[in-house]
Design a protein around this motif. Sequence first.
Motif, PDB file in Angstrom:
ATOM      1  N   PHE A 403       0.866  -1.172   0.000  1.00  0.00           N
ATOM      2  CA  PHE A 403       0.000   0.000   0.000  1.00  0.00           C
ATOM      3  C   PHE A 403       0.909   1.230   0.000  1.00  0.00           C
ATOM      4  CE2 PHE A 403      -2.644  -3.343   1.689  1.00  0.00           C
ATOM      5  CZ  PHE A 403      -3.890  -3.094   1.154  1.00  0.00           C
ATOM      6  N   THR A 404       0.793   2.055  -1.031  1.00  0.00           N
ATOM      7  CA  THR A 404       1.689   3.200  -1.183  1.00  0.00           C
ATOM      8  C   THR A 404       1.478   4.229  -0.085  1.00  0.00           C
ATOM      9  OG1 THR A 404       0.114   4.424  -2.555  1.00  0.00           O
ATOM     10  CG2 THR A 404       1.624   2.905  -3.683  1.00  0.00           C
ATOM     11  N   GLY A 405       2.454   5.132   0.022  1.00  0.00           N
ATOM     12  CA  GLY A 405       2.351   6.192   1.013  1.00  0.00           C
ATOM     13  C   GLY A 405       1.121   7.056   0.814  1.00  0.00           C
ATOM     14  N   VAL A 406       0.740   7.294  -0.449  1.00  0.00           N
ATOM     15  CA  VAL A 406      -0.466   8.073  -0.740  1.00  0.00           C
ATOM     16  C   VAL A 406      -1.699   7.368  -0.179  1.00  0.00           C
ATOM     17  CG1 VAL A 406      -1.968   8.965  -2.562  1.00  0.00           C
ATOM     18  CG2 VAL A 406       0.512   9.127  -2.802  1.00  0.00           C
ATOM     19  N   SER A 407      -1.774   6.064  -0.370  1.00  0.00           N
ATOM     20  CA  SER A 407      -2.925   5.294   0.113  1.00  0.00           C
ATOM     21  C   SER A 407      -2.977   5.281   1.636  1.00  0.00           C
ATOM     22  CB  SER A 407      -2.861   3.861  -0.421  1.00  0.00           C
ATOM     23  OG  SER A 407      -2.821   3.856  -1.819  1.00  0.00           O
ATOM     24  N   VAL A 408      -1.824   5.045   2.271  1.00  0.00           N
ATOM     25  CA  VAL A 408      -1.772   5.026   3.737  1.00  0.00           C
ATOM     26  C   VAL A 408      -2.152   6.394   4.296  1.00  0.00           C
ATOM     27  CG1 VAL A 408      -0.282   4.716   5.749  1.00  0.00           C
ATOM     28  CG2 VAL A 408      -0.049   3.186   3.786  1.00  0.00           C
ATOM     29  N   ALA A 409      -1.606   7.456   3.693  1.00  0.00           N
ATOM     30  CA  ALA A 409      -1.915   8.815   4.148  1.00  0.00           C
ATOM     31  C   ALA A 409      -3.403   9.116   4.010  1.00  0.00           C
ATOM     32  CB  ALA A 409      -1.100   9.832   3.344  1.00  0.00           C
ATOM     33  N   THR A 410      -4.009   8.653   2.917  1.00  0.00           N
ATOM     34  CA  THR A 410      -5.442   8.875   2.700  1.00  0.00           C
ATOM     35  C   THR A 410      -6.270   8.189   3.781  1.00  0.00           C
ATOM     36  OG1 THR A 410      -5.125   9.038   0.306  1.00  0.00           O
ATOM     37  CG2 THR A 410      -7.353   8.555   1.081  1.00  0.00           C
ATOM     38  N   VAL A 411      -5.962   6.927   4.047  1.00  0.00           N
ATOM     39  CA  VAL A 411      -6.720   6.160   5.051  1.00  0.00           C
ATOM     40  C   VAL A 411      -6.532   6.760   6.438  1.00  0.00           C
ATOM     41  CG1 VAL A 411      -6.937   3.918   6.184  1.00  0.00           C
ATOM     42  CG2 VAL A 411      -6.666   4.029   3.704  1.00  0.00           C
ATOM     43  N   VAL A 412      -5.295   7.079   6.798  1.00  0.00           N
ATOM     44  CA  VAL A 412      -5.015   7.648   8.124  1.00  0.00           C
ATOM     45  C   VAL A 412      -5.702   9.001   8.279  1.00  0.00           C
ATOM     46  CG1 VAL A 412      -3.213   8.559   9.637  1.00  0.00           C
ATOM     47  CG2 VAL A 412      -2.845   6.399   8.435  1.00  0.00           C
ATOM     48  N   GLY A 413      -5.652   9.820   7.221  1.00  0.00           N
ATOM     49  CA  GLY A 413      -6.308  11.122   7.282  1.00  0.00           C
ATOM     50  C   GLY A 413      -7.811  11.009   7.489  1.00  0.00           C
ATOM     51  N   ILE A 414      -8.443  10.080   6.770  1.00  0.00           N
ATOM     52  CA  ILE A 414      -9.887   9.867   6.917  1.00  0.00           C
ATOM     53  C   ILE A 414     -10.217   9.402   8.330  1.00  0.00           C
ATOM     54  CG2 ILE A 414     -11.813   8.397   6.178  1.00  0.00           C
ATOM     55  CD1 ILE A 414     -10.619   8.459   3.359  1.00  0.00           C
ATOM     56  N   LEU A 415      -9.412   8.468   8.868  1.00  0.00           N
ATOM     57  CA  LEU A 415      -9.657   7.953  10.229  1.00  0.00           C
ATOM     58  C   LEU A 415      -9.510   9.055  11.271  1.00  0.00           C
ATOM     59  CD1 LEU A 415      -7.855   4.476  10.097  1.00  0.00           C
ATOM     60  CD2 LEU A 415     -10.309   4.923  10.143  1.00  0.00           C
ATOM     61  N   LEU A 416      -8.461   9.858  11.144  1.00  0.00           N
ATOM     62  CA  LEU A 416      -8.272  10.957  12.104  1.00  0.00           C
ATOM     63  C   LEU A 416      -9.429  11.943  12.051  1.00  0.00           C
ATOM     64  CD1 LEU A 416      -4.437  11.738  11.765  1.00  0.00           C
ATOM     65  CD2 LEU A 416      -5.604  10.675  13.707  1.00  0.00           C
ATOM     66  N   ASN A 417      -9.884  12.241  10.844  1.00  0.00           N
ATOM     67  CA  ASN A 417     -11.003  13.166  10.698  1.00  0.00           C
ATOM     68  C   ASN A 417     -12.276  12.637  11.359  1.00  0.00           C
ATOM     69  OD1 ASN A 417     -12.577  15.422   9.385  1.00  0.00           O
ATOM     70  ND2 ASN A 417     -13.505  13.667   8.355  1.00  0.00           N
ATOM     71  N   LEU A 418     -12.472  11.318  11.296  1.00  0.00           N
ATOM     72  CA  LEU A 418     -13.693  10.728  11.846  1.00  0.00           C
ATOM     73  C   LEU A 418     -13.648  10.567  13.367  1.00  0.00           C
ATOM     74  CD1 LEU A 418     -14.402   7.968   9.143  1.00  0.00           C
ATOM     75  CD2 LEU A 418     -15.565  10.167   9.425  1.00  0.00           C
ATOM     76  N   ILE A 419     -12.446  10.366  13.923  1.00  0.00           N
ATOM     77  CA  ILE A 419     -12.378  10.052  15.357  1.00  0.00           C
ATOM     78  C   ILE A 419     -11.971  11.227  16.236  1.00  0.00           C
ATOM     79  CG2 ILE A 419     -11.896   7.623  14.862  1.00  0.00           C
ATOM     80  CD1 ILE A 419      -8.978   8.116  15.536  1.00  0.00           C
ATOM     81  N   LEU A 420     -11.292  12.224  15.672  1.00  0.00           N
ATOM     82  CA  LEU A 420     -10.843  13.334  16.509  1.00  0.00           C
ATOM     83  C   LEU A 420     -12.001  14.278  16.840  1.00  0.00           C
ATOM     84  CD1 LEU A 420      -7.376  14.362  14.991  1.00  0.00           C
ATOM     85  CD2 LEU A 420      -7.829  13.004  17.040  1.00  0.00           C
ATOM     86  N   PRO A 421     -12.050  14.800  18.082  1.00  0.00           N
ATOM     87  CA  PRO A 421     -13.092  15.783  18.431  1.00  0.00           C
ATOM     88  C   PRO A 421     -12.858  17.101  17.704  1.00  0.00           C
ATOM     89  CG  PRO A 421     -11.472  15.616  20.184  1.00  0.00           C
ATOM     90  CD  PRO A 421     -11.128  14.529  19.201  1.00  0.00           C
ATOM     91  N   LYS A 422     -13.882  17.938  17.696  1.00  0.00           N
ATOM     92  CA  LYS A 422     -13.780  19.207  16.975  1.00  0.00           C
ATOM     93  C   LYS A 422     -12.709  20.097  17.575  1.00  0.00           C
ATOM     94  CE  LYS A 422     -16.597  22.968  15.114  1.00  0.00           C
ATOM     95  NZ  LYS A 422     -17.949  23.569  15.011  1.00  0.00           N
ATOM     96  N   HIS A 423     -12.589  20.056  18.892  1.00  0.00           N
ATOM     97  CA  HIS A 423     -11.570  20.860  19.587  1.00  0.00           C
ATOM     98  C   HIS A 423     -10.816  19.988  20.570  1.00  0.00           C
ATOM     99  CE1 HIS A 423     -13.076  24.618  17.946  1.00  0.00           C
ATOM    100  NE2 HIS A 423     -14.302  24.265  18.313  1.00  0.00           N
ATOM    101  N   ALA A 424      -9.522  20.276  20.743  1.00  0.00           N
ATOM    102  CA  ALA A 424      -8.728  19.590  21.752  1.00  0.00           C
ATOM    103  C   ALA A 424      -9.181  20.034  23.145  1.00  0.00           C
ATOM    104  CB  ALA A 424      -7.250  19.900  21.553  1.00  0.00           C
ATOM    105  N   LEU A 425      -8.950  19.190  24.146  1.00  0.00           N
ATOM    106  CA  LEU A 425      -9.356  19.528  25.513  1.00  0.00           C
ATOM    107  C   LEU A 425      -8.679  20.810  25.985  1.00  0.00           C
ATOM    108  CD1 LEU A 425      -9.373  16.028  27.273  1.00  0.00           C
ATOM    109  CD2 LEU A 425     -11.332  17.428  26.589  1.00  0.00           C
TER     110      LEU A 425
END
Length: 441
Positions: A403-425
């Motif tokens: 899985f290329t770096g572009v693919s890994v970066a895409t998946v990781v970016g999508i996951l972070l966007n879905l799981i991270l809260p809108k604001h840090a504590l």
Amino acid sequence: MNPNSKEYRNPDAVLDVYEKPPLSSWAFLSLQHLFSMFGATVLVPLLVGLDPSIALFSSGVGTLIHILITHRKIPAYMSSSFSFIVPMVSLMKTVGYPGVAQGTIAVGCVYLIVSLIVGFVGSDWIDKALPPIVVGPIVIVIGMSVAGSAADNAMMNGSHYDLKYFGIAMFTLFLTVILNMYLRGFWSNIAILLGIVGGYVLSVALGIVDFSKVISTPWFKMPAFDLMFVNYMPKQIYWGAILSFAPIAFVTMAEHLGHIMVLDELTHRDFFKDPGLHKTLAGDGTASIVAAFLGGPPVTSYGENIGVMAVNKIYSVYVVIGAAVFAALFGFVGKLSALIQTVPGPVIGGISFVLFGVISSSGLRILVDNKVDFNEKRNLMIASVILVIGIGNAYLQVGSFQFTGVSVATVVGILLNLILPKHALSENWNEDKDNWQENKK
């Protein structure tokens, strides 16, 4: 007005998606696309032991199929995919092309299955999974991830650094930039083609172009098609080929999503909704299946052609159709095909500096246009991780496929966007503290 309707016209475009170029310039604009993607298209078959003419022919046919399935709404060019080189080399040394063909068909089937699922569940999830903070950095990565290959073409003569090569690359680069800035009208639209021609002429003058293959090749030459059920009969199922190819389809699928994002941004449209992601995936998958029956490698959308559109702002699907027709025809014209293959690496490298850089700049534009605030830790974390993983090519190796770096970066970016809260504590705490102090006053 709906930007996906035929009545809408992108005010930034020289030629919009549905507009036909004048006959006097059509061929030049299409040849510009052909030259831009030619090096990568024929490199894949050369590396794995296939006939480059078949790859050229199947790229043209595959592009026409994709355009037909997407109802002439997406100016995307399909050509040889680099993601499958490792398993293709292995199979060509063992079971030969019949194994490659079955693996390529498996890739197409994966695309078609996913397209059916997307067609059933819809594409509304895309807006949630791919907001500007994810799309912008991914588009930047798509351009920057191939910057190394552009630099190698510009500097390296075989395994050693060549100052002459670098000089040709810089000449090609600056000539293209100057022509793009100072020419007007039609000549400005073909600045990339003129830059390639200028770099080629300099290469000939400096003696780094070998015409021996052009001289020895006949004018008309039938590509060495490896037609299933004609040249050979599939006598067994090569499960190893199928299992090594099929997972990589998800890699090229992620890159395909990134390319559609860039085209959305350039054309001011939403191709995920019209004609729909299921149509673009079906077009890509069908093109690979057809390539397998012809004897070619798997195909995927090409960033080089997107770079051309980003520079000259000509998004006409008819220009891409012209490039596809030329590619298919040139597969039969031996001398022309051989001549294009003589375009040296430094010329391709110099022009790639422009094309790949413009793609990355489109990602920056997405972030700027959507006013993404990098004072917010969430945005900072998502963008930073995508950029470093993608540009650094932190690939994931699982067995024989990668899985290329572009693919890994895409998946990781999508996951972070879905799981991270809108604001840090810490941001919430600082905001509450400021409110408390304001109320105290």
